[in-house]
Motif scaffolding. Structure first.
Motif, PDB file in Angstrom:
ATOM      1  N   LEU A  41       0.844  -1.190   0.000  1.00  0.00           N
ATOM      2  CA  LEU A  41       0.000   0.000   0.000  1.00  0.00           C
ATOM      3  C   LEU A  41       0.879   1.240   0.000  1.00  0.00           C
ATOM      4  CD1 LEU A  41      -2.627  -0.954   2.744  1.00  0.00           C
ATOM      5  CD2 LEU A  41      -2.908  -1.100   0.263  1.00  0.00           C
ATOM      6  N   SER A  42       0.434   2.262  -0.685  1.00  0.00           N
ATOM      7  CA  SER A  42       1.142   3.537  -0.622  1.00  0.00           C
ATOM      8  C   SER A  42       0.915   4.150   0.754  1.00  0.00           C
ATOM      9  CB  SER A  42       0.638   4.484  -1.711  1.00  0.00           C
ATOM     10  OG  SER A  42      -0.687   4.909  -1.409  1.00  0.00           O
ATOM     11  N   GLU A  43       1.741   5.090   1.115  1.00  0.00           N
ATOM     12  CA  GLU A  43       1.544   5.784   2.391  1.00  0.00           C
ATOM     13  C   GLU A  43       0.169   6.416   2.438  1.00  0.00           C
ATOM     14  OE1 GLU A  43       4.689   8.372   3.737  1.00  0.00           O
ATOM     15  OE2 GLU A  43       6.205   7.062   2.839  1.00  0.00           O
ATOM     16  N   LYS A  44      -0.262   7.004   1.326  1.00  0.00           N
ATOM     17  CA  LYS A  44      -1.573   7.658   1.268  1.00  0.00           C
ATOM     18  C   LYS A  44      -2.697   6.648   1.471  1.00  0.00           C
ATOM     19  CE  LYS A  44      -4.551  10.489  -1.606  1.00  0.00           C
ATOM     20  NZ  LYS A  44      -4.785  11.094  -2.908  1.00  0.00           N
ATOM     21  N   GLN A  45      -2.613   5.491   0.810  1.00  0.00           N
ATOM     22  CA  GLN A  45      -3.646   4.468   0.973  1.00  0.00           C
ATOM     23  C   GLN A  45      -3.718   3.973   2.416  1.00  0.00           C
ATOM     24  OE1 GLN A  45      -1.955   1.953  -2.053  1.00  0.00           O
ATOM     25  NE2 GLN A  45      -3.789   2.113  -3.320  1.00  0.00           N
ATOM     26  N   ALA A  46      -2.563   3.705   3.004  1.00  0.00           N
ATOM     27  CA  ALA A  46      -2.531   3.234   4.388  1.00  0.00           C
ATOM     28  C   ALA A  46      -3.067   4.298   5.335  1.00  0.00           C
ATOM     29  CB  ALA A  46      -1.110   2.835   4.775  1.00  0.00           C
ATOM     30  N   GLU A  47      -2.711   5.537   5.087  1.00  0.00           N
ATOM     31  CA  GLU A  47      -3.176   6.647   5.921  1.00  0.00           C
ATOM     32  C   GLU A  47      -4.694   6.803   5.814  1.00  0.00           C
ATOM     33  OE1 GLU A  47      -2.805   9.662   8.676  1.00  0.00           O
ATOM     34  OE2 GLU A  47      -1.188   8.369   7.967  1.00  0.00           O
ATOM     35  N   GLU A  48      -5.240   6.688   4.612  1.00  0.00           N
ATOM     36  CA  GLU A  48      -6.695   6.790   4.433  1.00  0.00           C
ATOM     37  C   GLU A  48      -7.404   5.663   5.171  1.00  0.00           C
ATOM     38  OE1 GLU A  48      -7.299   6.897   0.211  1.00  0.00           O
ATOM     39  OE2 GLU A  48      -6.658   8.998   0.067  1.00  0.00           O
ATOM     40  N   TRP A  49      -6.868   4.444   5.066  1.00  0.00           N
ATOM     41  CA  TRP A  49      -7.455   3.304   5.772  1.00  0.00           C
ATOM     42  C   TRP A  49      -7.406   3.531   7.278  1.00  0.00           C
ATOM     43  CZ3 TRP A  49      -5.016  -0.290   9.040  1.00  0.00           C
ATOM     44  CH2 TRP A  49      -5.781  -1.407   9.364  1.00  0.00           C
ATOM     45  N   PHE A  50      -6.269   4.037   7.762  1.00  0.00           N
ATOM     46  CA  PHE A  50      -6.056   4.280   9.185  1.00  0.00           C
ATOM     47  C   PHE A  50      -6.996   5.371   9.705  1.00  0.00           C
ATOM     48  CE2 PHE A  50      -3.631   6.751  12.415  1.00  0.00           C
ATOM     49  CZ  PHE A  50      -3.596   5.799  13.422  1.00  0.00           C
ATOM     50  N   ARG A  51      -7.229   6.395   8.921  1.00  0.00           N
ATOM     51  CA  ARG A  51      -8.018   7.557   9.351  1.00  0.00           C
ATOM     52  C   ARG A  51      -9.524   7.364   9.230  1.00  0.00           C
ATOM     53  NH1 ARG A  51      -4.719   9.791  12.482  1.00  0.00           N
ATOM     54  NH2 ARG A  51      -2.802  10.546  11.584  1.00  0.00           N
ATOM     55  N   GLN A  52      -9.964   6.283   8.585  1.00  0.00           N
ATOM     56  CA  GLN A  52     -11.402   6.058   8.460  1.00  0.00           C
ATOM     57  C   GLN A  52     -12.017   6.022   9.856  1.00  0.00           C
ATOM     58  OE1 GLN A  52     -11.874   2.414   6.286  1.00  0.00           O
ATOM     59  NE2 GLN A  52     -11.636   3.397   4.308  1.00  0.00           N
ATOM     60  N   ASP A  53     -13.057   6.801  10.027  1.00  0.00           N
ATOM     61  CA  ASP A  53     -13.716   6.875  11.328  1.00  0.00           C
ATOM     62  C   ASP A  53     -15.214   6.747  11.103  1.00  0.00           C
ATOM     63  OD1 ASP A  53     -14.070   7.173  14.052  1.00  0.00           O
ATOM     64  OD2 ASP A  53     -14.133   9.356  13.937  1.00  0.00           O
ATOM     65  N   SER A  54     -15.777   5.733  11.686  1.00  0.00           N
ATOM     66  CA  SER A  54     -17.192   5.462  11.481  1.00  0.00           C
ATOM     67  C   SER A  54     -17.741   4.750  12.704  1.00  0.00           C
ATOM     68  CB  SER A  54     -17.353   4.579  10.232  1.00  0.00           C
ATOM     69  OG  SER A  54     -18.641   4.021  10.172  1.00  0.00           O
ATOM     70  N   ASP A  55     -19.009   4.964  12.979  1.00  0.00           N
ATOM     71  CA  ASP A  55     -19.639   4.242  14.083  1.00  0.00           C
ATOM     72  C   ASP A  55     -20.016   2.819  13.664  1.00  0.00           C
ATOM     73  OD1 ASP A  55     -21.806   4.785  12.412  1.00  0.00           O
ATOM     74  OD2 ASP A  55     -23.111   5.454  14.034  1.00  0.00           O
ATOM     75  N   ARG A  56     -19.655   2.436  12.438  1.00  0.00           N
ATOM     76  CA  ARG A  56     -19.915   1.085  11.941  1.00  0.00           C
ATOM     77  C   ARG A  56     -18.660   0.232  11.889  1.00  0.00           C
ATOM     78  NH1 ARG A  56     -22.194   1.411   6.363  1.00  0.00           N
ATOM     79  NH2 ARG A  56     -22.319  -0.820   6.685  1.00  0.00           N
ATOM     80  N   ASP A  57     -17.496   0.820  12.217  1.00  0.00           N
ATOM     81  CA  ASP A  57     -16.222   0.113  12.098  1.00  0.00           C
ATOM     82  C   ASP A  57     -15.407   0.256  13.379  1.00  0.00           C
ATOM     83  OD1 ASP A  57     -16.794  -0.462   9.379  1.00  0.00           O
ATOM     84  OD2 ASP A  57     -15.986   1.478   8.783  1.00  0.00           O
ATOM     85  N   PHE A  58     -14.904  -0.874  13.884  1.00  0.00           N
ATOM     86  CA  PHE A  58     -14.074  -0.903  15.084  1.00  0.00           C
ATOM     87  C   PHE A  58     -12.836  -1.730  14.766  1.00  0.00           C
ATOM     88  CE2 PHE A  58     -18.341  -0.035  16.323  1.00  0.00           C
ATOM     89  CZ  PHE A  58     -18.243   0.865  17.369  1.00  0.00           C
ATOM     90  N   ARG A  59     -11.681  -1.064  14.627  1.00  0.00           N
ATOM     91  CA  ARG A  59     -10.427  -1.731  14.266  1.00  0.00           C
ATOM     92  C   ARG A  59      -9.454  -1.671  15.429  1.00  0.00           C
ATOM     93  NH1 ARG A  59     -10.731   1.642   9.492  1.00  0.00           N
ATOM     94  NH2 ARG A  59     -11.783   0.451   7.893  1.00  0.00           N
ATOM     95  N   PHE A  60      -8.665  -2.734  15.557  1.00  0.00           N
ATOM     96  CA  PHE A  60      -7.716  -2.832  16.654  1.00  0.00           C
ATOM     97  C   PHE A  60      -6.378  -3.378  16.162  1.00  0.00           C
ATOM     98  CE2 PHE A  60     -11.976  -3.556  18.301  1.00  0.00           C
ATOM     99  CZ  PHE A  60     -12.044  -2.638  19.338  1.00  0.00           C
ATOM    100  N   SER A  61      -5.325  -2.981  16.849  1.00  0.00           N
ATOM    101  CA  SER A  61      -4.022  -3.619  16.685  1.00  0.00           C
ATOM    102  C   SER A  61      -3.933  -4.743  17.709  1.00  0.00           C
ATOM    103  CB  SER A  61      -2.888  -2.626  16.947  1.00  0.00           C
ATOM    104  OG  SER A  61      -2.784  -1.694  15.900  1.00  0.00           O
ATOM    105  N   ILE A  62      -3.256  -5.811  17.344  1.00  0.00           N
ATOM    106  CA  ILE A  62      -3.027  -6.932  18.241  1.00  0.00           C
ATOM    107  C   ILE A  62      -1.586  -6.820  18.722  1.00  0.00           C
ATOM    108  CG2 ILE A  62      -2.972  -9.442  18.461  1.00  0.00           C
ATOM    109  CD1 ILE A  62      -4.869  -9.490  15.957  1.00  0.00           C
ATOM    110  N   ARG A  63      -1.395  -6.845  20.052  1.00  0.00           N
ATOM    111  CA  ARG A  63      -0.060  -6.710  20.642  1.00  0.00           C
ATOM    112  C   ARG A  63       0.097  -7.722  21.777  1.00  0.00           C
ATOM    113  NH1 ARG A  63       1.462  -2.011  18.520  1.00  0.00           N
ATOM    114  NH2 ARG A  63      -0.125  -0.461  18.129  1.00  0.00           N
ATOM    115  N   PRO A  64       1.337  -8.140  22.058  1.00  0.00           N
ATOM    116  CA  PRO A  64       1.545  -8.980  23.239  1.00  0.00           C
ATOM    117  C   PRO A  64       1.246  -8.157  24.500  1.00  0.00           C
ATOM    118  CG  PRO A  64       3.536  -8.890  21.874  1.00  0.00           C
ATOM    119  CD  PRO A  64       2.575  -7.880  21.348  1.00  0.00           C
ATOM    120  N   VAL A  65       0.785  -8.825  25.527  1.00  0.00           N
ATOM    121  CA  VAL A  65       0.527  -8.142  26.797  1.00  0.00           C
ATOM    122  C   VAL A  65       1.830  -7.486  27.275  1.00  0.00           C
ATOM    123  CG1 VAL A  65      -0.128  -8.476  29.218  1.00  0.00           C
ATOM    124  CG2 VAL A  65      -1.350  -9.698  27.409  1.00  0.00           C
ATOM    125  N   LYS A  66       1.758  -6.246  27.653  1.00  0.00           N
ATOM    126  CA  LYS A  66       2.863  -5.453  28.216  1.00  0.00           C
ATOM    127  C   LYS A  66       3.984  -5.146  27.226  1.00  0.00           C
ATOM    128  CE  LYS A  66       1.962  -7.022  32.893  1.00  0.00           C
ATOM    129  NZ  LYS A  66       2.474  -7.648  34.097  1.00  0.00           N
TER     130      LYS A  66
END
Length: 174
Positions: A41-66
């Motif tokens: 993905l281009s930086e612009k495409q990734a940024e647009e995906w990241f910035r999408q804000d909607s009450d219909r979408d809930f996105r999360f990053s998965i990380r190890p505890v701590k």
């Protein structure tokens, strides 16, 4: 609500985007995550995906505890509030697959879908060649509901795409 034994779900962070962009160009990630051709993905495409804000979408990053290591993404998207239905998805970086992170992330996400979002049904699609994901979804209680026959072509071979659904009454994790 967002923490398990091994992993936690956090908000997406801007520093996750370069890793996410790289993963999209890797066969082991891209070919399991979506039907689009593999490409970074281009930086612009990734940024647009990241910035999408909607009450219909809930996105999360998965990380190890701590830890702040970015393991992957998961989401509940395109929620139809009137019907209490949403699409669920998960994608782990190839180095983090097969370690139980996906199962735990899905359990946390399903708990969130039921107990916070009050959803009645979640659904997903998966390609027939993604056997580890199919095994995980079925272990979580998802039911195969349909087949999109010969939906995509990879390396000259046609593959089906399966539709799976899970109702609140069908799983202790949901």
């Amino acid at each position: 609500m967002f923490t398990g034994e091994k992993i936690c779900l956090t908000a997406m962070r801007a520093e996750d985007l370069p890793i996410y962009r790289t993963w999209n160009s890797e066969m082991g990630f891209g070919r399991n995550y979506n039907s689009s051709p593999i490409r970074e993905l281009s930086e612009k495409q990734a940024e647009e995906w990241f910035r999408q804000d909607s009450d219909r979408d809930f996105r999360f990053s998965i990380r190890p505890v701590k830890l702040d290591t970015f393991l992957g993404v998961c989401a509940i998207e395109d929620i139809q509030w009137t019907h209490r239905v949403g699409w669920i998805s998960i994608a782990l970086g190839t180095d983090y697959q097969g370690k139980g992170y996906g199962m735990e992330a899905m359990q946390i996400l399903l708990n969130y879908a039921q107990n916070e979002l009050n959803l009645h049904r979640v659904q997903l699609t998966v390609f027939e060649y993604n056997k580890p994901a199919i095994a995980m979804y079925e272990k979580l209680g998802f039911q195969k509901e349909g087949i999109f026959r010969e939906f995509l072509q990879r390396d000259g071979t046609r593959f089906d795409m399966y539709l799976y659904g899970l109702l609140t009454s069908e799983s202790s994790d949901f």
